[in-house]
Design a protein around this motif. Structure first.
Motif, PDB file in Angstrom:
ATOM      1  N   ILE A 136       6.386   2.374  -2.948  1.00 59.89           N
ATOM      2  CA  ILE A 136       6.053   1.450  -4.031  1.00 59.89           C
ATOM      3  C   ILE A 136       7.314   1.237  -4.860  1.00 59.89           C
ATOM      4  O   ILE A 136       7.903   2.196  -5.378  1.00 59.89           O
ATOM      5  N   ILE A 173      -1.513   5.591   3.125  1.00 60.49           N
ATOM      6  CA  ILE A 173      -2.232   5.816   1.866  1.00 60.49           C
ATOM      7  C   ILE A 173      -2.407   7.313   1.625  1.00 60.49           C
ATOM      8  O   ILE A 173      -2.759   8.074   2.526  1.00 60.49           O
ATOM      9  N   PRO A 191       2.246   8.738  -1.697  1.00 58.69           N
ATOM     10  CA  PRO A 191       3.055   7.735  -2.405  1.00 58.69           C
ATOM     11  C   PRO A 191       4.427   8.237  -2.825  1.00 58.69           C
ATOM     12  O   PRO A 191       4.616   9.407  -3.166  1.00 58.69           O
ATOM     13  N   TYR A 238      -3.348   2.049 -10.901  1.00 55.37           N
ATOM     14  CA  TYR A 238      -3.694   0.847 -10.135  1.00 55.37           C
ATOM     15  C   TYR A 238      -3.953   1.194  -8.670  1.00 55.37           C
ATOM     16  O   TYR A 238      -4.876   0.664  -8.050  1.00 55.37           O
ATOM     17  N   TYR A 239      -3.148   2.110  -8.133  1.00 55.87           N
ATOM     18  CA  TYR A 239      -3.298   2.501  -6.731  1.00 55.87           C
ATOM     19  C   TYR A 239      -4.222   3.707  -6.550  1.00 55.87           C
ATOM     20  O   TYR A 239      -4.371   4.215  -5.432  1.00 55.87           O
ATOM     21  N   ASN A 240      -4.803   4.180  -7.644  1.00 59.23           N
ATOM     22  CA  ASN A 240      -5.703   5.341  -7.606  1.00 59.23           C
ATOM     23  C   ASN A 240      -4.996   6.605  -7.115  1.00 59.23           C
ATOM     24  O   ASN A 240      -5.574   7.405  -6.375  1.00 59.23           O
ATOM     25  N   TYR A 241      -3.757   6.785  -7.548  1.00 60.78           N
ATOM     26  CA  TYR A 241      -3.015   7.992  -7.228  1.00 60.78           C
ATOM     27  C   TYR A 241      -2.949   8.896  -8.455  1.00 60.78           C
ATOM     28  O   TYR A 241      -2.639   8.444  -9.553  1.00 60.78           O
ATOM     29  N   LYS A 270       1.923   0.728   3.771  1.00 58.45           N
ATOM     30  CA  LYS A 270       0.582   0.750   3.169  1.00 58.45           C
ATOM     31  C   LYS A 270      -0.395   1.581   3.991  1.00 58.45           C
ATOM     32  O   LYS A 270      -1.406   2.061   3.460  1.00 58.45           O
ATOM     33  N   HIS A 296       3.892   5.978   1.532  1.00 57.42           N
ATOM     34  CA  HIS A 296       3.487   4.699   0.957  1.00 57.42           C
ATOM     35  C   HIS A 296       4.528   4.385  -0.112  1.00 57.42           C
ATOM     36  O   HIS A 296       4.549   5.005  -1.179  1.00 57.42           O
ATOM     37  N   GLU A 303       5.954  -3.317  -1.663  1.00 60.39           N
ATOM     38  CA  GLU A 303       5.331  -2.185  -0.981  1.00 60.39           C
ATOM     39  C   GLU A 303       5.707  -2.162   0.495  1.00 60.39           C
ATOM     40  O   GLU A 303       5.907  -3.201   1.119  1.00 60.39           O
TER      41      GLU A 303
END
Length: 316
Positions: free
Chosen positions: A65, A33, A36, A99-102, A30, A63, A27
């Motif tokens: 990933i 946020i 992404p 997992y990243y709440n996206y 960060k 962000h 990543e």
């Protein structure tokens, strides 16, 4: 390995448990946020193949990933061949967003990673905001399963077919010649269809006089070499062994991709451009760069500029 990657300016990874496996994920940005962008590598590569794009995208407010997808790096390498079908590969990316709440993200893919991104947009369109794909254009499903078609056109020795017909053979060769194979492969303008295209991977693994100039220095190459010496090539090759299975899995899926898309070709790449791309991806833009197959590593600054300029139009 983590210390070595960090010393080369790449972020340290996290091991994330998702979708019944573990993914090694890098990543950057960060602090950004909510914005992404997910970078998906190809074969036989590593998240590190995006080393030039990660800092540029983070600086631009994303962000970033970057997973090592299943079968690669320190991510899980399931034994079952079917664990690498397109359902599993795309579900991994969906689970990564969860997992990243996206809800969704911009997805960028190169080579096999582009194939996964194209199919993610077909199977989970609500999770894909925009698409940027390099080298591998949209693959029309066609009337015959892909490996069956390639066997009829190119013969048994074509490496796609060979991977499927000779289980374990290529895996062992590439494992035994990992460093030479990768050193010979990652070179500028290496043709994907030499005079003996069928045995390309095995030829590259044993060639004493590689073609073209290297696209990375020894330190960068060592990241790939050490990763594959650790994981082996079996998981990566198993992606190819699901191509016909994927053809059946996609039978009833709407083939039209509606998301804004940027397709980046290398003019010297032997993979042909798909002239009918607008038929399947009507909201697409196409550019070409003067390079071979490994676009983002051969021309990193030009790739970054192309990506960022295209994305900027949506932020105006």
């Amino acid at each position: 390995m983590e210390a070595e990657i960090k010393s080369l300016g790449f972020p340290n990874p996290n091991i994330i448990s998702i979708n019944g496996i573990e993914l090694e994920v890098f990543e950057a940005g960060k602090e950004n946020i909510g914005n992404p962008i997910v970078l998906c590598h190809g074969f036989p590569e590593h998240a590190f193949s995006w080393r030039y794009q990660v800092p540029a995208l983070a600086k631009a407010g994303y962000h970033v990933i970057v997973p090592n997808q299943r079968g690669y790096g320190n991510s899980s390498c399931p034994k079952e061949i079917t664990a690498y079908d397109i359902t599993h590969l795309t579900d991994d990316l969906v689970a990564l967003l969860d997992y990243y709440n996206y809800r969704d993200a911009v997805f960028v893919g190169h080579d096999w990673g582009a194939n996964v991104v194209w199919n993610l947009a077909l199977l989970h369109p609500e999770r894909v905001n925009k698409i940027i794909n390099l080298a591998l254009p949209y693959q029309e499903r066609g009337e015959k399963p892909w490996i069956q078609f390639m066997e009829e056109v190119f013969g048994d020795d074509f490496y796609f077919v060979h991977f499927n017909k000779k289980l374990g053979v290529a895996d062992a060769v590439l494992d035994n010649y990992a460093e030479k194979f990768l050193r010979n492969l990652f070179r500028k303008n290496v043709p994907l269809a030499p005079p003996e295209p069928g045995m390309l991977m095995m030829n590259l693994a044993k060639a004493e006089k590689p073609f073209g100039e290297p696209i990375m220095n020894d330190d960068d190459l060592s990241v790939f070499v050490k990763a594959f010496k650790n994981s082996g090539f079996n998981g990566a090759i198993n992606w190819y062994r699901n191509l016909d299975r994927n053809w059946y899995l996609l039978a009833d899926i709407d083939p039209i991709i509606k998301q804004p898309t940027l397709m980046i070709y290398g003019d010297l790449d032997m993979i042909p451009k798909f002239e009918r791309l607008p038929d399947f991806v009507p909201n697409s833009d196409v550019i070409s760069l003067e390079c071979g197959h490994h676009i983002q590593q051969e021309l990193p600054q030009e790739t970054n500029q192309s990506i960022l300029q295209w994305l900027e139009q949506f932020n105006a």
